[in-house]
Design a protein around this motif. Structure first.
Motif, PDB file in Angstrom:
ATOM      1  N   ARG A  22      -2.625   7.415  43.951  1.00 11.34           N
ATOM      2  CA  ARG A  22      -1.612   6.343  43.961  1.00 11.34           C
ATOM      3  C   ARG A  22      -0.609   6.534  42.833  1.00 11.34           C
ATOM      4  O   ARG A  22       0.589   6.308  42.999  1.00 11.34           O
ATOM      5  CB  ARG A  22      -2.271   4.969  43.879  1.00 11.34           C
ATOM      6  N   LEU A  23      -1.091   6.937  41.672  1.00  7.35           N
ATOM      7  CA  LEU A  23      -0.204   7.193  40.547  1.00  7.35           C
ATOM      8  C   LEU A  23       0.762   8.332  40.878  1.00  7.35           C
ATOM      9  O   LEU A  23       1.971   8.235  40.617  1.00  7.35           O
ATOM     10  CB  LEU A  23      -1.018   7.531  39.293  1.00  7.35           C
ATOM     11  N   ALA A  24       0.261   9.403  41.479  1.00 11.69           N
ATOM     12  CA  ALA A  24       1.119  10.526  41.871  1.00 11.69           C
ATOM     13  C   ALA A  24       2.186  10.063  42.860  1.00 11.69           C
ATOM     14  O   ALA A  24       3.370  10.419  42.718  1.00 11.69           O
ATOM     15  CB  ALA A  24       0.278  11.647  42.475  1.00 11.69           C
ATOM     16  N   GLU A  25       1.793   9.261  43.852  1.00 11.40           N
ATOM     17  CA  GLU A  25       2.764   8.747  44.832  1.00 11.40           C
ATOM     18  C   GLU A  25       3.843   7.915  44.149  1.00 11.40           C
ATOM     19  O   GLU A  25       5.029   8.039  44.464  1.00 11.40           O
ATOM     20  CB  GLU A  25       2.040   7.902  45.886  1.00 11.40           C
ATOM     21  N   HIS A  26       3.438   7.066  43.226  1.00 13.31           N
ATOM     22  CA  HIS A  26       4.393   6.219  42.503  1.00 13.31           C
ATOM     23  C   HIS A  26       5.359   7.070  41.678  1.00 13.31           C
ATOM     24  O   HIS A  26       6.573   6.829  41.685  1.00 13.31           O
ATOM     25  CB  HIS A  26       3.643   5.234  41.601  1.00 13.31           C
ATOM     26  N   LEU A  27       4.837   8.059  40.977  1.00 15.28           N
ATOM     27  CA  LEU A  27       5.683   8.919  40.143  1.00 15.28           C
ATOM     28  C   LEU A  27       6.659   9.728  40.996  1.00 15.28           C
ATOM     29  O   LEU A  27       7.824   9.903  40.633  1.00 15.28           O
ATOM     30  CB  LEU A  27       4.821   9.839  39.282  1.00 15.28           C
ATOM     31  N   LEU A  28       6.190  10.223  42.136  1.00 14.64           N
ATOM     32  CA  LEU A  28       7.073  10.947  43.045  1.00 14.64           C
ATOM     33  C   LEU A  28       8.184  10.038  43.564  1.00 14.64           C
ATOM     34  O   LEU A  28       9.349  10.448  43.642  1.00 14.64           O
ATOM     35  CB  LEU A  28       6.279  11.535  44.218  1.00 14.64           C
ATOM     36  N   ALA A  29       7.831   8.801  43.908  1.00 17.40           N
ATOM     37  CA  ALA A  29       8.829   7.843  44.400  1.00 17.40           C
ATOM     38  C   ALA A  29       9.891   7.549  43.340  1.00 17.40           C
ATOM     39  O   ALA A  29      11.042   7.278  43.672  1.00 17.40           O
ATOM     40  CB  ALA A  29       8.144   6.549  44.842  1.00 17.40           C
ATOM     41  N   ARG A  30       9.496   7.616  42.063  1.00 25.70           N
ATOM     42  CA  ARG A  30      10.449   7.408  40.965  1.00 25.70           C
ATOM     43  C   ARG A  30      11.357   8.613  40.759  1.00 25.70           C
ATOM     44  O   ARG A  30      12.332   8.542  40.021  1.00 25.70           O
ATOM     45  CB  ARG A  30       9.703   7.206  39.644  1.00 25.70           C
ATOM     46  N   GLY A  31      10.984   9.741  41.359  1.00 31.78           N
ATOM     47  CA  GLY A  31      11.773  10.952  41.202  1.00 31.78           C
ATOM     48  C   GLY A  31      11.223  11.921  40.169  1.00 31.78           C
ATOM     49  O   GLY A  31      11.888  12.899  39.817  1.00 31.78           O
ATOM     50  N   ASP A  32      10.016  11.664  39.671  1.00 32.27           N
ATOM     51  CA  ASP A  32       9.411  12.560  38.692  1.00 32.27           C
ATOM     52  C   ASP A  32       8.875  13.821  39.373  1.00 32.27           C
ATOM     53  O   ASP A  32       8.555  13.820  40.561  1.00 32.27           O
ATOM     54  CB  ASP A  32       8.270  11.859  37.952  1.00 32.27           C
ATOM     55  N   HIS A  35       2.769  17.352  38.628  1.00 33.20           N
ATOM     56  CA  HIS A  35       1.902  18.527  38.647  1.00 33.20           C
ATOM     57  C   HIS A  35       0.451  18.055  38.595  1.00 33.20           C
ATOM     58  O   HIS A  35       0.092  17.255  37.730  1.00 33.20           O
ATOM     59  CB  HIS A  35       2.195  19.424  37.442  1.00 33.20           C
ATOM     60  N   CYS A  36      -0.364  18.547  39.500  1.00 28.88           N
ATOM     61  CA  CYS A  36      -1.781  18.202  39.539  1.00 28.88           C
ATOM     62  C   CYS A  36      -2.587  19.367  38.978  1.00 28.88           C
ATOM     63  O   CYS A  36      -2.524  20.487  39.502  1.00 28.88           O
ATOM     64  CB  CYS A  36      -2.226  17.917  40.967  1.00 28.88           C
ATOM     65  N   VAL A  37      -3.327  19.106  37.918  1.00 28.72           N
ATOM     66  CA  VAL A  37      -4.185  20.108  37.296  1.00 28.72           C
ATOM     67  C   VAL A  37      -5.610  19.742  37.676  1.00 28.72           C
ATOM     68  O   VAL A  37      -6.121  18.690  37.271  1.00 28.72           O
ATOM     69  CB  VAL A  37      -4.012  20.111  35.758  1.00 28.72           C
ATOM     70  N   GLY A  38      -6.261  20.582  38.497  1.00 27.75           N
ATOM     71  CA  GLY A  38      -7.593  20.229  38.961  1.00 27.75           C
ATOM     72  C   GLY A  38      -8.323  21.393  39.590  1.00 27.75           C
ATOM     73  O   GLY A  38      -7.813  22.510  39.671  1.00 27.75           O
ATOM     74  N   PRO A  44      -4.692  14.019  51.035  1.00 26.23           N
ATOM     75  CA  PRO A  44      -3.803  14.826  51.871  1.00 26.23           C
ATOM     76  C   PRO A  44      -2.739  15.496  51.019  1.00 26.23           C
ATOM     77  O   PRO A  44      -2.300  14.955  50.017  1.00 26.23           O
ATOM     78  CB  PRO A  44      -3.189  13.794  52.822  1.00 26.23           C
ATOM     79  N   SER A  45      -2.326  16.680  51.448  1.00 31.44           N
ATOM     80  CA  SER A  45      -1.377  17.439  50.645  1.00 31.44           C
ATOM     81  C   SER A  45       0.034  16.877  50.811  1.00 31.44           C
ATOM     82  O   SER A  45       0.384  16.323  51.838  1.00 31.44           O
ATOM     83  CB  SER A  45      -1.417  18.914  51.016  1.00 31.44           C
ATOM     84  N   ASP A  46       0.791  17.011  49.762  1.00 30.59           N
ATOM     85  CA  ASP A  46       2.189  16.580  49.738  1.00 30.59           C
ATOM     86  C   ASP A  46       2.960  17.742  49.141  1.00 30.59           C
ATOM     87  O   ASP A  46       2.667  18.177  48.022  1.00 30.59           O
ATOM     88  CB  ASP A  46       2.324  15.314  48.882  1.00 30.59           C
ATOM     89  N   ALA A  47       3.940  18.239  49.859  1.00 26.30           N
ATOM     90  CA  ALA A  47       4.683  19.423  49.417  1.00 26.30           C
ATOM     91  C   ALA A  47       5.373  19.203  48.075  1.00 26.30           C
ATOM     92  O   ALA A  47       5.668  20.161  47.368  1.00 26.30           O
ATOM     93  CB  ALA A  47       5.708  19.818  50.479  1.00 26.30           C
ATOM     94  N   ARG A  48       5.606  17.943  47.711  1.00 26.65           N
ATOM     95  CA  ARG A  48       6.285  17.666  46.440  1.00 26.65           C
ATOM     96  C   ARG A  48       5.359  17.804  45.240  1.00 26.65           C
ATOM     97  O   ARG A  48       5.815  17.932  44.109  1.00 26.65           O
ATOM     98  CB  ARG A  48       6.890  16.261  46.462  1.00 26.65           C
ATOM     99  N   LEU A  49       4.042  17.760  45.460  1.00 27.00           N
ATOM    100  CA  LEU A  49       3.079  17.914  44.365  1.00 27.00           C
ATOM    101  C   LEU A  49       2.890  19.396  44.062  1.00 27.00           C
ATOM    102  O   LEU A  49       2.706  20.206  44.967  1.00 27.00           O
ATOM    103  CB  LEU A  49       1.726  17.310  44.744  1.00 27.00           C
ATOM    104  N   ARG A  50       2.906  19.712  42.797  1.00 29.89           N
ATOM    105  CA  ARG A  50       2.667  21.095  42.382  1.00 29.89           C
ATOM    106  C   ARG A  50       1.240  21.182  41.847  1.00 29.89           C
ATOM    107  O   ARG A  50       0.881  20.442  40.940  1.00 29.89           O
ATOM    108  CB  ARG A  50       3.689  21.492  41.327  1.00 29.89           C
ATOM    109  N   PHE A  51       0.473  22.081  42.437  1.00 26.72           N
ATOM    110  CA  PHE A  51      -0.944  22.186  42.083  1.00 26.72           C
ATOM    111  C   PHE A  51      -1.185  23.361  41.145  1.00 26.72           C
ATOM    112  O   PHE A  51      -0.708  24.471  41.382  1.00 26.72           O
ATOM    113  CB  PHE A  51      -1.795  22.327  43.343  1.00 26.72           C
TER     114      PHE A  51
END
Length: 184
Positions: A22-32, A35-38, A44-51
């Protein structure tokens, strides 16, 4: 902003996992730039998230936890992020969200019934010490006053560096009788 989220998993399988998604979705919606370090890619994958994958020693559990903590700290340090947010048994970031409290306090409360190896206990205490004694840690958010006091009592974290941020409830969550209807 370039923001790193540091957690082992990014799948809707538990409390921290749902929170970080949820935090990642919120940050993406803000335009940030998020990056997910894990250990495993977001689902589900989102092309905007960088893994940024972190390789771990899979067995035994103690080495998996320790190798992830150190590996993810290296990944975060190498990323030149504007902000790094960690959850769970991690360290080496700017902000940490703690939902479980001080491990040793938990262990003492359950002492006779808590059957973990001495090595496991040493690993978790080591990671917690690294986290809370790190001068780079700007702020810790806990889910309750109880957890906040545990951390302050164990690690001497001053009030200026720790706050309570309770878990929220999504406005779309079923309420009252709606829950039973949704389950039917």
């Amino acid at each position: 902003m370039r923001i790193a989220l540091n957690h082992t998993r990014f799948c809707p399988a538990g409390g921290a996992e749902n929170y970080v998604l949820r935090l990642a979705e919120h940050l993406l919606a803000r335009g940030d730039e998020v990056h997910c370090v894990g250990r495993k890619p977001p689902c589900p994958s989102d092309a905007r998230l960088r893994f940024h994958p972190v390789r771990c020693i899979p067995f035994p559990q103690e080495l998996r936890i320790l190798s992830f903590a150190y590996g993810s700290a290296r990944r975060v340090a190498a990323g030149a992020f504007d902000l790094a947010i960690g959850l769970g048994r991690t360290f080496g970031h700017d902000v940490h969200r703690d939902s479980s409290g001080a491990f040793e306090s938990f262990r003492e409360a359950l002492a006779p019934r808590f059957a973990r190896s001495r090595l496991y206990c040493r690993v978790v205490r080591h990671i917690e010490r690294r986290l809370y004694e790190d001068p780079r840690l700007i702020r810790t958010f806990t889910v309750s006053e109880f957890v906040k006091r545990q951390i302050q009592d164990r690690y001497g974290v001053p009030d200026a560096r720790i706050s309570v941020l309770r878990n929220g409830v999504a406005p779309s969550a079923p309420r009252g009788g709606e829950r039973e209807a949704a389950r039917a």
